[in-house]
Design a protein around this motif. Structure first.
Motif, PDB file in Angstrom:
ATOM      1  N   GLY A   1      -3.441   4.914  -9.125  1.00  0.00           N
ATOM      2  CA  GLY A   1      -2.518   5.660  -8.469  1.00  0.00           C
ATOM      3  C   GLY A   1      -1.231   4.942  -8.048  1.00  0.00           C
ATOM      4  O   GLY A   1      -1.101   3.756  -8.348  1.00  0.00           O
ATOM      5  N   TYR A   2      -0.521   5.624  -7.240  1.00  0.00           N
ATOM      6  CA  TYR A   2       0.771   5.000  -6.730  1.00  0.00           C
ATOM      7  C   TYR A   2       1.360   5.485  -5.458  1.00  0.00           C
ATOM      8  O   TYR A   2       0.825   6.529  -5.176  1.00  0.00           O
ATOM      9  CB  TYR A   2       1.733   5.252  -8.103  1.00  0.00           C
ATOM     10  N   VAL A   3       2.323   4.711  -5.120  1.00  0.00           N
ATOM     11  CA  VAL A   3       3.152   5.117  -3.690  1.00  0.00           C
ATOM     12  C   VAL A   3       4.539   5.367  -4.143  1.00  0.00           C
ATOM     13  O   VAL A   3       4.911   4.717  -5.042  1.00  0.00           O
ATOM     14  CB  VAL A   3       2.843   3.970  -2.883  1.00  0.00           C
ATOM     15  N   SER A   4       5.083   6.296  -3.392  1.00  0.00           N
ATOM     16  CA  SER A   4       6.560   6.539  -3.600  1.00  0.00           C
ATOM     17  C   SER A   4       7.099   6.595  -2.374  1.00  0.00           C
ATOM     18  O   SER A   4       6.533   7.406  -1.462  1.00  0.00           O
ATOM     19  CB  SER A   4       6.959   7.753  -4.588  1.00  0.00           C
ATOM     20  N   VAL A   5       8.322   6.148  -2.286  1.00  0.00           N
ATOM     21  CA  VAL A   5       9.126   6.115  -1.028  1.00  0.00           C
ATOM     22  C   VAL A   5      10.545   6.782  -1.312  1.00  0.00           C
ATOM     23  O   VAL A   5      11.137   6.044  -2.102  1.00  0.00           O
ATOM     24  CB  VAL A   5       9.424   4.632  -0.421  1.00  0.00           C
ATOM     25  N   GLY A   6      10.679   7.831  -0.493  1.00  0.00           N
ATOM     26  CA  GLY A   6      11.898   8.325  -0.904  1.00  0.00           C
ATOM     27  C   GLY A   6      12.102   8.773  -2.304  1.00  0.00           C
ATOM     28  O   GLY A   6      13.255   9.009  -2.748  1.00  0.00           O
ATOM     29  N   GLY A   7      10.976   9.087  -2.992  1.00  0.00           N
ATOM     30  CA  GLY A   7      11.363   9.782  -4.462  1.00  0.00           C
ATOM     31  C   GLY A   7      11.015   8.604  -5.272  1.00  0.00           C
ATOM     32  O   GLY A   7      11.191   8.832  -6.568  1.00  0.00           O
ATOM     33  N   GLU A   8      11.053   7.208  -4.948  1.00  0.00           N
ATOM     34  CA  GLU A   8      11.053   6.200  -5.984  1.00  0.00           C
ATOM     35  C   GLU A   8       9.623   5.527  -5.786  1.00  0.00           C
ATOM     36  O   GLU A   8       9.124   5.154  -4.785  1.00  0.00           O
ATOM     37  CB  GLU A   8      12.090   4.955  -5.449  1.00  0.00           C
ATOM     38  N   ARG A   9       9.119   5.228  -7.061  1.00  0.00           N
ATOM     39  CA  ARG A   9       7.768   4.823  -7.202  1.00  0.00           C
ATOM     40  C   ARG A   9       7.716   3.168  -6.830  1.00  0.00           C
ATOM     41  O   ARG A   9       8.616   2.489  -7.395  1.00  0.00           O
ATOM     42  CB  ARG A   9       7.302   4.966  -8.532  1.00  0.00           C
ATOM     43  N   LEU A  10       7.018   2.726  -5.937  1.00  0.00           N
ATOM     44  CA  LEU A  10       6.967   1.409  -5.708  1.00  0.00           C
ATOM     45  C   LEU A  10       6.452   0.398  -6.794  1.00  0.00           C
ATOM     46  O   LEU A  10       5.634   0.756  -7.679  1.00  0.00           O
ATOM     47  CB  LEU A  10       5.812   1.089  -4.477  1.00  0.00           C
ATOM     48  N   THR A  11       7.409  -0.605  -6.946  1.00  0.00           N
ATOM     49  CA  THR A  11       6.895  -1.722  -7.954  1.00  0.00           C
ATOM     50  C   THR A  11       6.621  -2.944  -7.139  1.00  0.00           C
ATOM     51  O   THR A  11       7.086  -3.086  -6.065  1.00  0.00           O
ATOM     52  CB  THR A  11       8.028  -1.862  -9.184  1.00  0.00           C
ATOM     53  N   TYR A  12       6.095  -4.108  -7.601  1.00  0.00           N
ATOM     54  CA  TYR A  12       5.624  -5.238  -6.627  1.00  0.00           C
ATOM     55  C   TYR A  12       6.111  -6.433  -7.172  1.00  0.00           C
ATOM     56  O   TYR A  12       5.553  -7.455  -6.925  1.00  0.00           O
ATOM     57  CB  TYR A  12       4.213  -5.132  -6.704  1.00  0.00           C
ATOM     58  N   ASP A  13       7.262  -6.462  -7.903  1.00  0.00           N
ATOM     59  CA  ASP A  13       7.954  -7.615  -7.973  1.00  0.00           C
ATOM     60  C   ASP A  13       8.640  -8.072  -6.463  1.00  0.00           C
ATOM     61  O   ASP A  13       8.780  -7.139  -5.725  1.00  0.00           O
ATOM     62  CB  ASP A  13       9.086  -7.664  -9.044  1.00  0.00           C
ATOM     63  N   SER A  14       9.068  -9.395  -6.455  1.00  0.00           N
ATOM     64  CA  SER A  14       9.662  -9.783  -5.217  1.00  0.00           C
ATOM     65  C   SER A  14      10.847  -9.286  -4.470  1.00  0.00           C
ATOM     66  O   SER A  14      10.969  -8.831  -3.452  1.00  0.00           O
ATOM     67  CB  SER A  14       9.714 -11.321  -5.246  1.00  0.00           C
ATOM     68  N   ASP A  15      11.678  -8.801  -5.644  1.00  0.00           N
ATOM     69  CA  ASP A  15      12.885  -8.257  -5.124  1.00  0.00           C
ATOM     70  C   ASP A  15      12.462  -6.684  -4.628  1.00  0.00           C
ATOM     71  O   ASP A  15      13.049  -6.229  -3.517  1.00  0.00           O
ATOM     72  CB  ASP A  15      13.908  -8.089  -6.093  1.00  0.00           C
ATOM     73  N   ALA A  16      11.640  -5.985  -5.403  1.00  0.00           N
ATOM     74  CA  ALA A  16      11.532  -4.534  -4.906  1.00  0.00           C
ATOM     75  C   ALA A  16      10.738  -4.750  -3.645  1.00  0.00           C
ATOM     76  O   ALA A  16      10.968  -3.605  -2.702  1.00  0.00           O
ATOM     77  CB  ALA A  16      10.495  -3.989  -5.833  1.00  0.00           C
ATOM     78  N   LEU A  17       9.836  -5.493  -3.386  1.00  0.00           N
ATOM     79  CA  LEU A  17       9.156  -5.765  -2.323  1.00  0.00           C
ATOM     80  C   LEU A  17      10.081  -6.063  -1.046  1.00  0.00           C
ATOM     81  O   LEU A  17       9.807  -5.138  -0.127  1.00  0.00           O
ATOM     82  CB  LEU A  17       7.960  -6.660  -2.116  1.00  0.00           C
ATOM     83  N   LYS A  18      10.937  -6.691  -1.352  1.00  0.00           N
ATOM     84  CA  LYS A  18      11.905  -7.049  -0.026  1.00  0.00           C
ATOM     85  C   LYS A  18      12.772  -5.708   0.067  1.00  0.00           C
ATOM     86  O   LYS A  18      12.774  -5.573   1.339  1.00  0.00           O
ATOM     87  CB  LYS A  18      13.023  -8.157  -0.396  1.00  0.00           C
ATOM     88  N   ALA A  19      13.124  -4.892  -0.669  1.00  0.00           N
ATOM     89  CA  ALA A  19      13.912  -3.667  -0.662  1.00  0.00           C
ATOM     90  C   ALA A  19      13.063  -2.660  -0.050  1.00  0.00           C
ATOM     91  O   ALA A  19      13.599  -2.101   1.210  1.00  0.00           O
ATOM     92  CB  ALA A  19      14.138  -3.181  -2.054  1.00  0.00           C
ATOM     93  N   VAL A  20      11.781  -2.298  -0.155  1.00  0.00           N
ATOM     94  CA  VAL A  20      11.099  -1.698   0.254  1.00  0.00           C
ATOM     95  C   VAL A  20      10.730  -1.819   1.866  1.00  0.00           C
ATOM     96  O   VAL A  20      10.481  -1.164   2.680  1.00  0.00           O
ATOM     97  CB  VAL A  20       9.739  -1.051  -0.473  1.00  0.00           C
TER      98      VAL A  20
END
Length: 234
Positions: free
Chosen positions: A56-75
């Motif tokens: 499954g997946y999680v989306s925040v503000g319509g954007e699906r989460l990814t798990y690279d370091s830059d994406a995690l910092k942003a979320v």
């Protein structure tokens, strides 16, 4: 909003989340309820990538989460997380140093102003020089929340925020959360207590054995005993 779709997660061979679909609407309070072990904390930690789902997946503000370091910092800037025990979160001796930790690490030149505003928002004006170790449990919780607010999140996740609070402290927390919602912040809150949930929440999700047992705009008709919820006044 924050949304999960068919979210699944296990600790080793032990399934904890079994196909969870949850929507937390913007500028509102979504409350997760359930007994210990129902999956509440594991679900909350999915919302800003502290845990990664098995399916499954999680989306925040319509954007699906990814798990690279830059994406995690942003979320994690967008979705602040306040742990149940403030001691797991406070990192500095004084209140000012703790609340400023995030902005200063982000090279925010206005960190001093950010700290003052964040403390004011949680009702701790003038606490900058106080030692975190000398604060009450309720005050430490507010400092932890101020540290999250200092990063200007769109969403705030609170894991069992009433733990260790008396009735007055819980009522003050309800007022604080509702005031921040009026400022446009979206909250997701977990609790065992339907009384607190009803006082603070706009929508409700009951988890049982890693599944959504109930979702709705009211707790009327929900069997508290069946789901291990506790009677608690606000």
């Amino acid at each position: 909003m924050i949304e999960t779709v068919d979210l699944r997660f296990s600790y080793g061979e032990r399934p904890v989340l079994r196909g969870v679909d949850v929507t937390a609407s913007s500028a509102a309070v979504t409350v997760l309820l359930g007994r210990n072990g129902a999956g509440k904390s594991s679900l909350l930690k999915q919302f800003n990538g502290l845990l990664e789902p098995d399916g499954g997946y999680v989306s925040v503000g319509g954007e699906r989460l990814t798990y690279d370091s830059d994406a995690l910092k942003a979320v994690r800037r967008r979705v602040g997380f306040v742990f149940q025990r403030p001691g797991d979160q406070l990192v500095a001796p004084t209140v000012e140093q703790d609340v400023a930790f995030g902005p200063r690490n982000a090279a925010d030149d206005s960190a001093d102003e950010v700290v003052t505003r964040a403390l004011s928002r949680v009702g701790l004006d003038g606490y900058e020089r106080r030692l975190c170790s000398r604060l009450s449990n309720g005050e430490r919780k507010r400092v932890a929340l101020a540290g999250v607010l200092a990063m200007d999140p769109d969403y705030v996740v609170l894991d069992e925020p009433t733990a260790g609070l008396d009735g007055d402290g819980t009522r003050a927390l309800v007022e604080l959360i509702r005031g921040l919602v009026d400022e446009g912040i979206t909250f997701v809150v977990s609790t065992h207590y339907p009384g607190f949930a009803s006082a603070v929440g706009d929508s409700f999700v009951v988890l049982d054995d890693g599944r959504v047992a109930y979702s709705g705009r009211s707790l009327d008709g929900v069997d508290a005993e069946k789901y291990g919820l506790r009677r608690f006044g606000v």
